[in-house]
Design an enzyme around this catalytic site. Structure first.
Site, PDB file in Angstrom:
ATOM      1  N   ASP A   1       5.390   7.310  56.141  1.00  0.00           N
ATOM      2  CA  ASP A   1       6.021   7.938  54.989  1.00  0.00           C
ATOM      3  C   ASP A   1       5.602   7.225  53.704  1.00  0.00           C
ATOM      4  OD1 ASP A   1       7.679   9.185  53.210  1.00  0.00           O
ATOM      5  OD2 ASP A   1       9.528   8.277  53.947  1.00  0.00           O
TER       6      ASP A   1
ATOM      7  N   ASP B   1       2.870  13.162  48.156  1.00  0.00           N
ATOM      8  CA  ASP B   1       3.833  12.662  49.140  1.00  0.00           C
ATOM      9  C   ASP B   1       3.452  13.129  50.544  1.00  0.00           C
ATOM     10  OD1 ASP B   1       6.195  11.462  50.071  1.00  0.00           O
ATOM     11  OD2 ASP B   1       7.290  13.352  49.927  1.00  0.00           O
TER      12      ASP B   1
END
Ligand SMILES: *[C@@H]1O[C@H](CO)[C@@H](O)[C@H](O)[C@H]1NC(C)=O
Ligand SMILES: *[C@@H]1O[C@H](CO)[C@@H](O)[C@H](O)[C@H]1NC(C)=O
Ligand SMILES: *[C@@H]1O[C@H](CO)[C@@H](O)[C@H](O)[C@H]1NC(C)=O
Ligand SMILES: *[C@@H]1O[C@H](CO)[C@@H](O)[C@H](O)[C@H]1NC(C)=O
Ligand SMILES: *[C@@H]1O[C@H](CO)[C@@H](O)[C@H](O)[C@H]1NC(C)=O
Length: 476
Positions: free
Chosen positions: A147, A353
């Site tokens: 992440d 992201d």
């Protein structure tokens, strides 16, 4: 068990491939970026479960310094298939992540404030792509999600004093690792945590992370050996040993934090890797991508480029210094730049992201895109919106459809052509929706989501303050 079988057969195949085809590009479904339209098969749009076979791609096989990336769900995932969520739930989950990136103050500050989402059974949560790395001595291989929006890495640890959710690998037992060490409360490591407490009796530092979807992990801050690849071993890697973990993680052993801040693996390994990592997210759950630490230029012989040239855009400190902020400058449809005032993008700013699925654009930019896209597909009936996706079409009765190409532009002349696999989401042919959405207004941060990054090599070069996109397909 399943995961052991999976990885050994994969590495066996890889070792053959290295000998036969060093750096051969075997990219299927290649798309000519000069075309205005892409032809896609309508049935390829529907999410599939673990029914097909994982196709092991040649590309990435010579990268024994790379980690193999798979989607959490589907044929290539080493994790067992969990209950399949509906697309609408999946999108709502994505919106929770976006809300937390755009409005971090709305995230509860401690796990005691946390109310778990109504649908706990949902097998979703933060991030969607997983890798397998080794923890402790002797090394235990664990499959974790990665992440770019998180700093602290963590895994579930015994004893699960609070709660551990079910995971595929055995839960890590720190007492069995000879290199394991706790971190004391007055340690500078502990001081870097945003949310911490001190277990006074044992003088051990306790971390607490809460995610935008209200999932959380809490436990001891520890140091132990991290083995990325046999040649990349990091003693004293700082991470969380979670003894109370709840939420939507399901199946995987923890999380690898790839953000730009101090605690992330990127900064902890920066002496070895110069703050550089890159990934290629595969086009579907039937394919493999990769996650590589360090610059591939340093690792390949200099006369070999596997993925074509990477073009770079500067990393910015706004809108978020901890995330991968870049300067998006425009969007094109069918090669035609949309008429969007550049101030629309510069006002909100944009981050790239790994955990957000669907790209979010400032309202004004999105509306221009929607108009151009509808015009490009004017011959098909429109379909009703699906959650926050409202550029939807009815492709019923068509086997294949020609769809307009979308290109995202970034400062520095970086043009990112969205792969056809990253254009749509659908559960049925009668409601196929463009996987790009608009923010509520022009103030909220724009986000380049993981669907629109598929098949590009994305290079996060923190050391040199830049972010690159390969100009060729980096994986299948
Ligand atoms: C998957 O692989 C098996 C064994 O190689 C083969 O029999 C089967 O037909 C394949 N299934 C699909 C959907 O390709
Ligand atoms: C770390 O702290 C925990 C809790 O205080 C303790 O049970 C454990 O033995 C400690 N581990 C090491 C390696 O000191
Ligand atoms: C991050 O690390 C640098 C250098 O080690 C240090 O100067 C800085 O204060 C740290 N930042 C935080 C938020 O701890
Ligand atoms: C990389 O860019 C150079 C200069 O623009 C070009 O000559 C070369 O063909 C490119 N290489 C690849 C693999 O695309
Ligand atoms: C963003 O890119 C535009 C176009 O190149 C440029 O004019 C602007 O100064 C850039 N903004 C930032 C913050 O770098």
């Amino acid at each position: 068990m399943a995961s052991t079988l999976f990885s050994s057969s994969v590495s066996l195949l890889f070792s053959y491939v290295v000998v036969l085809a060093f750096c051969t590009l075997q990219i299927h479904g290649g798309t000519d970026p000069s075309n205005s339209y892409y032809t896609i098969r309508v049935d390829s749009l529907f999410a599939a479960g673990k029914t097909g076979n994982c196709s092991i791609d040649l590309q990435g096989d010579d990268r024994d310094f790379s980690l193999k990336v798979t989607h959490r769900h589907g044929a290539c995932s080493p994790l067992p298939e969990t209950d399949h969520a509906h697309l609408r739930d999946f999108l709502l989950q994505d919106q929770l992540r976006v809300d937390s990136l755009q409005h971090p103050s709305t995230i509860p500050t401690t796990s005691t404030d946390v109310t778990l989402p109504a649908r706990q059974g949902l097998a979703l949560g933060t991030g969607n792509y997983i890798v397998t790395v080794g923890y402790g001595t002797p090394r235990r291989d664990l499959t974790v999600v990665f992440d770019t929006g998180s700093d602290l890495s963590w895994i579930q640890c015994q004893p699960c004093a609070g709660f551990c959710y079910p995971q595929q690998d055995p839960i890590f037992d720190p007492s069995k690792s000879t290199t394991h060490a706790n971190v004391t409360c007055d340690s500078p490591y502990c001081a870097q945590l945003r949310r911490k407490t001190c277990a006074r009796a044992s003088d051990t530092c306790v971390y607490n992370v809460v995610y935008g979807d209200r999932s959380f992990s809490s436990g001891l801050l520890v140091l132990d050996t991290l083995t990325l690849t046999p040649s990349d071993v990091f003693p004293h890697f700082l991470f969380g040993c979670g003894q109370n973990n709840r939420g939507l993680f399901r199946g995987y052993a923890g999380l690898l934090g790839l953000s730009r801040t101090n605690l992330s693996i990127v900064s902890q390994t920066s002496r070895a890797f110069g703050g550089v990592f890159s990934y290629c997210l595969p086009s579907s759950s039937y394919h493999l991508g990769y996650l590589t630490f360090g610059s591939s230029n340093n690792r390949y012989p200099s006369d070999i480029t596997c993925n074509g040239n990477v073009s770079y855009t500067p990393l910015l400190s706004s809108p978020r210094p901890d995330l991968y902020s870049v300067n998006m400058t425009g969007v094109s449809v069918m090669g035609q730049p949309l008429d969007i005032p550049p101030t629309v993008f510069s006002h909100a700013g944009t981050v790239v992201d790994s955990g957000t699925v669907v790209t979010r654009l400032p309202r004004t930019a999105y509306e221009a895109l929607r108009e151009a896209y509808r015009a490009g597909l004017a011959e098909y009936p429109r379909a009703p919106p699906l959650a926050f996706l409202d550029t939807c079409f009815d492709f019923s009765g068509h086997e294949a459809v020609a769809v307009p190409r979308v290109t995202m532009h970034f400062d520095g002349g970086v043009d990112v052509v969205v792969d056809p696999s990253g254009l749509f989401v659908a559960e049925r042919a009668s409601q196929v929706c463009l996987a790009i959405a608009g923010n509520a207004n022009d103030e909220d941060i724009g986000i380049v989501g993981n669907m629109q990054q598929r098949r590009h090599e994305v290079v996060f070069d923190v050391g040199n303050g830049r972010l690159g996109f390969g100009d060729n397909w980096g994986c299948n």
